[in-house]
Design an enzyme around this catalytic site. Structure first.
Site, PDB file in Angstrom:
ATOM      1  N   GLN A 145      -4.537   8.607 -12.109  1.00  0.00           N
ATOM      2  CA  GLN A 145      -4.528   9.669 -11.418  1.00  0.00           C
ATOM      3  C   GLN A 145      -3.168  10.402 -11.502  1.00  0.00           C
ATOM      4  O   GLN A 145      -2.548  11.239 -11.373  1.00  0.00           O
ATOM      5  CB  GLN A 145      -4.414   9.698 -10.456  1.00  0.00           C
ATOM      6  CG  GLN A 145      -3.259   9.299  -9.081  1.00  0.00           C
ATOM      7  CD  GLN A 145      -3.435   9.300  -7.766  1.00  0.00           C
ATOM      8  OE1 GLN A 145      -4.078   7.763  -7.172  1.00  0.00           O
ATOM      9  NE2 GLN A 145      -3.029   9.338  -6.783  1.00  0.00           N
TER      10      GLN A 145
ATOM     11  N   ARG B 247       6.740  11.785  -2.317  1.00  0.00           N
ATOM     12  CA  ARG B 247       8.502  13.194  -3.160  1.00  0.00           C
ATOM     13  C   ARG B 247       9.465  13.397  -2.309  1.00  0.00           C
ATOM     14  O   ARG B 247       9.995  13.839  -3.388  1.00  0.00           O
ATOM     15  CB  ARG B 247       7.112  13.462  -3.256  1.00  0.00           C
ATOM     16  CG  ARG B 247       6.128  13.142  -4.924  1.00  0.00           C
ATOM     17  CD  ARG B 247       5.147  13.959  -5.929  1.00  0.00           C
ATOM     18  NE  ARG B 247       4.658  13.202  -6.661  1.00  0.00           N
ATOM     19  CZ  ARG B 247       2.855  12.599  -6.745  1.00  0.00           C
ATOM     20  NH1 ARG B 247       2.700  13.493  -5.910  1.00  0.00           N
ATOM     21  NH2 ARG B 247       2.727  11.645  -7.917  1.00  0.00           N
TER      22      ARG B 247
ATOM     23  N   HIS C 224       6.484   5.670   4.077  1.00  0.00           N
ATOM     24  CA  HIS C 224       7.046   6.181   5.186  1.00  0.00           C
ATOM     25  C   HIS C 224       6.098   6.558   6.333  1.00  0.00           C
ATOM     26  O   HIS C 224       5.347   5.925   6.522  1.00  0.00           O
ATOM     27  CB  HIS C 224       7.171   7.965   4.710  1.00  0.00           C
ATOM     28  CG  HIS C 224       5.586   8.623   4.053  1.00  0.00           C
ATOM     29  ND1 HIS C 224       5.139   9.363   4.831  1.00  0.00           N
ATOM     30  CD2 HIS C 224       5.873   9.311   3.043  1.00  0.00           C
ATOM     31  CE1 HIS C 224       3.837   9.652   4.275  1.00  0.00           C
ATOM     32  NE2 HIS C 224       4.377   9.769   2.904  1.00  0.00           N
TER      33      HIS C 224
ATOM     34  N   HIS D 279       2.540   6.926   6.834  1.00  0.00           N
ATOM     35  CA  HIS D 279       1.765   6.077   5.895  1.00  0.00           C
ATOM     36  C   HIS D 279       1.111   4.924   7.403  1.00  0.00           C
ATOM     37  O   HIS D 279       0.428   4.370   8.182  1.00  0.00           O
ATOM     38  CB  HIS D 279       2.192   4.928   4.833  1.00  0.00           C
ATOM     39  CG  HIS D 279       1.922   5.558   3.825  1.00  0.00           C
ATOM     40  ND1 HIS D 279       2.802   5.864   2.566  1.00  0.00           N
ATOM     41  CD2 HIS D 279       1.457   6.128   2.694  1.00  0.00           C
ATOM     42  CE1 HIS D 279       3.199   6.673   1.664  1.00  0.00           C
ATOM     43  NE2 HIS D 279       1.222   6.750   1.730  1.00  0.00           N
TER      44      HIS D 279
HETATM   45  O1  PAF Z   1      -2.786   9.308  -1.413  1.00  0.00           O
HETATM   46  C1  PAF Z   1      -2.681   8.089  -2.279  1.00  0.00           C
HETATM   47  O2  PAF Z   1      -1.617   7.928  -1.842  1.00  0.00           O
HETATM   48  C2  PAF Z   1      -3.375   8.331  -3.836  1.00  0.00           C
HETATM   49  O3  PAF Z   1      -4.181   9.125  -4.412  1.00  0.00           O
HETATM   50  C3  PAF Z   1      -4.804   6.966  -3.270  1.00  0.00           C
HETATM   51  C4  PAF Z   1      -5.626   7.460  -2.419  1.00  0.00           C
HETATM   52  C5  PAF Z   1      -3.863   5.688  -2.750  1.00  0.00           C
HETATM   53  C6  PAF Z   1      -4.917   6.517  -4.497  1.00  0.00           C
HETATM   54  O4  PAF Z   1      -4.210   6.394  -5.506  1.00  0.00           O
END
Ligand code: PAF
Length: 280
Positions: free
Chosen positions: A61, A187, A34, A37
């Site tokens: 994660q 999200r 988005h 980024h």
């Molecule tokens: O912020 C994110 O999108 C993720 O936590 C990252 C830093 C790419 C690690 O997977």
């Protein structure tokens, strides 16, 4: 722009760039890019000769009941966005290459990762630091760019870099917000119009807190109570935490220190978990 999937090829490319004397900026992402980024890619371009964007939905994660499976994957659109924004390489490793079946090494930051999201997502930051360390070792960046919306993630990664003496500068880009003030987040695509309307209350209540501080309120409890009250007035919102913390350590503060205090909030909007923060 070239797309690289292979970990070895990515590393060889990075070694070549670094030995030619050029610098590398890495923008680690999980895709579904988005505007937030894209603004990190702009920062990366200003600061380094080559920009690598990684897209990897990192299974380590996510908790067992979280949205790993349904996390949006839109590689075609993302590739176009990275190309248009001027990234040099898009790194999209397959999950088996990053975490093969016999994988067993993890990195755990034990202080800044404890509170806030660390309470309800106990394995989250271990997954984030592990994948970031791997990405740093593969893409060999001089600097890596992260967004302040994930303030705790930024603090935890910075601490890992400091404690492990990693030769990577961590650059933090500001939170990107839509016109209505909502922090851009992957999200957000889960939200219906109605849910989004209610979710707006998160950024609005943080702004109320900032206004309180600007007009002289110093009492942390009062500020937290006001934000919690606003959030709780929405039918679809369930507060996970509202806390004033030190910007660098993520540890709770009981006083407001200008330039150091961050108000962080996390809430469920029905099934969607959202976070946001504001500097006080
Ligand atoms: O912020 C994110 O999108 C993720 O936590 C990252 C830093 C790419 C690690 O997977």
């Amino acid at each position: 722009m070239q797309t690289i999937q292979s970990v070895n090829k990515m590393q060889s490319y990075a070694i070549e760039v670094r030995s030619s004397g050029d610098s590398i900026a890495l923008v680690p992402t999980m895709g579904s890019l988005h505007k937030g980024h894209l603004s990190l890619i702009d920062i990366a371009k200003e600061k380094a000769d080559k920009v690598i964007v990684s897209i990897f939905v990192n299974p380590t994660q996510f908790g067992p009941s979280e949205d790993y499976k349904k996390y949006p994957r839109v590689l075609k659109e993302d590739t176009k966005k990275c190309e248009e924004r001027g990234a040099d390489v898009l790194f999209t490793p397959p999950v088996e290459a990053m975490f093969p079946a016999d994988y067993s090494a993890y990195v755990q930051e034990e202080r800044f990762s404890r509170g806030l999201c660390g309470v309800s997502r106990p394995h989250h930051f271990r997954g984030v630091t592990t994948v970031c360390l791997k990405l740093f070792n593969i893409a060999l960046p001089n600097l890596a760019v992260f967004g302040l919306k994930d303030a705790q993630q930024c603090a935890v990664i910075r601490k890992m870099v400091t404690d492990f003496n990693l030769p990577v500068q961590i650059v933090i880009g500001p939170t990107h917000r839509d016109e209505d003030g909502m922090a851009t987040s992957t999200r957000n695509v889960y939200l219906t119009d109605l849910q989004r309307q209610e979710a707006l209350c998160i950024s609005k209540s943080l702004k109320i807190a900032k206004d309180m501080v600007d007009s002289g309120t110093k009492n942390v409890d009062r500020i937290v109570a006001e934000v919690t009250h606003h959030l709780s007035s929405k039918r679809r919102i369930r507060v996970i935490y509202v806390q004033v913390v030190d910007r660098d350590t993520m540890e709770p503060s009981n006083e407001i220190i200008r330039g150091r205090s961050l108000l962080c909030a996390a809430a469920w909007v029905d099934q969607t978990r959202l976070i946001d923060n504001i500097e006080l």
